[in-house]
Design an enzyme around this catalytic site. Structure first.
Site, mmCIF file in Angstrom:
data_model
loop_
_atom_site.group_PDB
_atom_site.id
_atom_site.type_symbol
_atom_site.label_atom_id
_atom_site.label_comp_id
_atom_site.label_asym_id
_atom_site.label_seq_id
_atom_site.Cartn_x
_atom_site.Cartn_y
_atom_site.Cartn_z
ATOM 1 N N ASP A 182 0.869 -1.172 0.000
ATOM 2 C CA ASP A 182 0.000 0.000 0.000
ATOM 3 C C ASP A 182 0.913 1.231 0.000
ATOM 4 O O ASP A 182 2.091 1.127 0.366
ATOM 5 C CB ASP A 182 -0.897 -0.022 1.237
ATOM 6 N N GLU B 297 -1.588 -1.007 6.219
ATOM 7 C CA GLU B 297 -1.837 -0.613 7.606
ATOM 8 C C GLU B 297 -3.237 -0.056 7.818
ATOM 9 O O GLU B 297 -3.674 0.085 8.960
ATOM 10 C CB GLU B 297 -0.794 0.432 8.065
ATOM 11 N N ASP C 142 -7.150 -1.722 3.686
ATOM 12 C CA ASP C 142 -6.254 -2.795 3.234
ATOM 13 C C ASP C 142 -6.660 -4.160 3.807
ATOM 14 O O ASP C 142 -6.117 -5.184 3.386
ATOM 15 C CB ASP C 142 -4.803 -2.504 3.662
#
Length: 576
Positions: free
Chosen positions: A205, A435, A439
């Site tokens: 990410d 995080e 996600d």
């Protein structure tokens, strides 16, 4: 009696809990924060060695998050509780430890099942040799000077073929989990190491993982409706001398006390600057879009105490407030013509029809470039970015950290679909590193989900397989290297155990080995497997060549030290 070490409840509501963390010098090592908190007021020096293994103290100030168990070394703070005990970092560590004990690797489960059946077979074979040996091979029951008896041979087989070495072969998993914990990396069990070793793709990410997650103020640029001399122009880089200062003062006044990343970046940038006094008279907030306020700029030289109508938010929000389509198009054109380009994060401020563009950037984390380079060059894995940010922002960060494969503008379900598709296409495992709560679906679907525990959402932590307690992604290549090292050690252990069993069992049955030597070989094989497992405590490397070079380097340094000591001794003992 004066109280010199105390913790007070300042406020307790359904939404939050405030505590005063106060410490006297004589009790520096005795007071720890019980749950995850955020510093509301004050500052202190803390240590989180219990989580990350890092002994260097950290400075905690207002706005910083503190994990549960952090010890106050010096200072006084009022902290705001963010999570209950069950949701705190410390509680999560306890849960992970319990899960790690229950979740065994596939090979370990197979060895446990195999060992149970194998032990029964060894006992049956030993009894068969003791009973049938005299009838089939004419061995005596009891040993004689000429020939060892069948009972002696059966005892030798029972000792030599005992599965002790096979039983301790998975010890490398436990050793590796312990080694990772020392580095601030928590695994949900040894099976995660097998999964990590099978992965050939790593997906990151962007925001908060590859980048710091906190926006930094870059520049402020007047773009529409500003005055140059006595003329108005729609495209300009500057106008009256205090124009940018006034815009910053207005934006900081509107965002004062906010927790939004853009607002905090503006307010932080305004601290310490000589700005005109601006007070907010009325305020209206539009979630996800922006805000509108009426302000009083008493010290503004160009306004003279006049009430100001201001709006701050995204480009789309500001243009939607325009009374004419023509004006909206001109503002968009001015944004596209910005001298700073379109790679940065933008916020627009409109004050009495004067539009100013605020440029912000989300900077890559320190050391991310080295991590990506190590994954591509040494780990030989495919690296990509899966992000919900727009194309230009995603590629700006990707180019800065060395990622060549980017999927942007993704919703949570899009990330999930990409993880499933990529895993299927590659035919191997995929590691997802993130995080945020957005996600979580991708983390759950990936072969291995890795999260930064310091800033991860509770949902992301719940579905993750690996928690990085240090606030960086340097633990990702270490975890992969450690997993490959561990699986290799376990295979070596099984091979060593089987070799020792075969070398001791057959000669023992044939009567070539005395019982004491059979015991020695058996126990020696078990000890050898244990010693080989302890190698998992060492830092992993990516190849045998690197291991060999490191070994040669250590030997050379030791030889050089011995020569130096020998030379020094010779010089000291030489006669004058």
């Amino acid at each position: 009696m004066m109280i010199i070490c105390q913790m007070f409840l300042i406020c307790h509501t359904e939404a939050s809990l405030f505590m005063m963390w106060k410490l006297a010098p004589t009790f520096w090592s005795q007071l720890a924060v019980p749950v995850d908190c955020e510093v509301f007021h004050g500052s202190a020096t803390i240590t989180i060695e219990h989580l990350t293994g890092e002994i260097k103290p950290l400075e905690a100030k207002a706005g910083d998050r503190i994990p549960g168990g952090a010890r106050n070394l010096d200072g006084r703070m009022i902290v705001k509780v963010l999570k209950t005990w069950k949701e705190s970092t410390l509680s999560r560590i306890v849960q992970l430890t319990e899960e790690a004990q229950l979740n065994k690797p596939k090979l370990q489960r197979w060895l446990d099942e195999f060992g149970e059946q194998y032990s029964k077979v060894v006992v049956v074979l030993s009894v068969a040799i003791a009973v049938l040996g005299p009838f089939l091979f004419k061995w005596p029951f009891i040993s004689t000077a000429v020939c060892r008896g069948s009972i002696y041979r059966a005892l030798g087989l029972m000792v030599a073929a005992s599965p002790c070495a096979l039983a301790v072969a998975p010890l490398a998993y436990a050793t590796a989990v312990s080694s990772c914990a020392r580095k601030g990396i928590l695994l949900k069990g040894g099976q995660v190491l097998d999964a990590l070793a099978s992965c050939h793709t790593v997906a990151f990410d962007k925001t908060g993982t590859l980048t710091t997650g906190g926006l930094m103020f870059k520049a402020i640029e007047p773009i529409y409706g500003h005055i140059i001399g006595n003329k108005k122009t729609n495209f300009t880089s500057c106008c009256v001398p205090n124009c940018e200062v006034e815009a910053l003062a207005v934006a900081a006044a509107m965002e004062k006390g906010t927790t939004h990343p853009i607002g905090r970046a503006v307010v932080d940038h305004s601290i310490g600057k000589d700005l005109p006094s601006v007070s907010v008279e009325s305020f209206e907030y539009f979630p996800g879009k922006g805000l509108i306020a009426t302000l009083n700029s008493a010290e503004s030289g160009t306004r003279g105490g006049k009430m100001l109508k201001a709006s701050l938010g995204s480009i789309e929000f500001i243009t939607s407030l325009c009374k004419s389509e023509v004006k909206s198009r001109m503002i968009r054109a001015a944004v596209n013509a910005s001298s700073y380009g379109t790679d940065f994060v933008h916020a627009a401020l409109s004050v009495d029809e004067k539009v100013t563009l605020i440029h912000l950037e989300d900077r890559p984390r320190p050391g991310v470039l080295d991590v990506i380079s190590e994954l591509k060059d040494k780990a030989k894995v495919r690296v990509m970015m899966l992000t919900g940010d727009h194309k230009l922002s995603a590629w700006r960060v990707a180019n800065a950290v060395g990622i060549n494969e980017v999927y942007c503008s993704l919703k949570p379900e899009d990330k999930l679909n990409h993880v499933k598709r990529i895993s299927g296409d590659m035919g191997g495992g995929l590691i997802m590193v993130g995080e945020g709560i957005n996600d979580a679906p991708a983390l759950a679907a990936a072969t291995v989900g890795i999260v930064l525990a310091h800033r991860a959402s509770a949902t992301a932590i719940a579905v993750a397989d690996v928690l990085l307690l240090q606030d960086n992604i340097s633990g990702v290549p270490f975890s992969i290297a450690k997993a490959r090292q561990t699986t290799s050690l376990v295979k070596q252990n099984v091979a060593l155990a089987l070799t020792c069993i075969i070398l001791a069992s057959l000669p023992s049955v044939l009567g070539f080995l005395p019982l004491w030597l059979t015991v020695l070989l058996h126990e020696g094989g078990t000890l050898l497997v244990c010693l080989n497992s302890i190698r998992a405590l060492n830092d992993p490397s990516w190849s045998w060549g690197q291991d060999l070079r490191n070994l040669i380097g250590k030997l050379k340094s030791k030889l050089a030290l011995l020569r130096h000591n020998a030379t020094s001794s010779t010089i000291q003992t030489a006669p004058l």
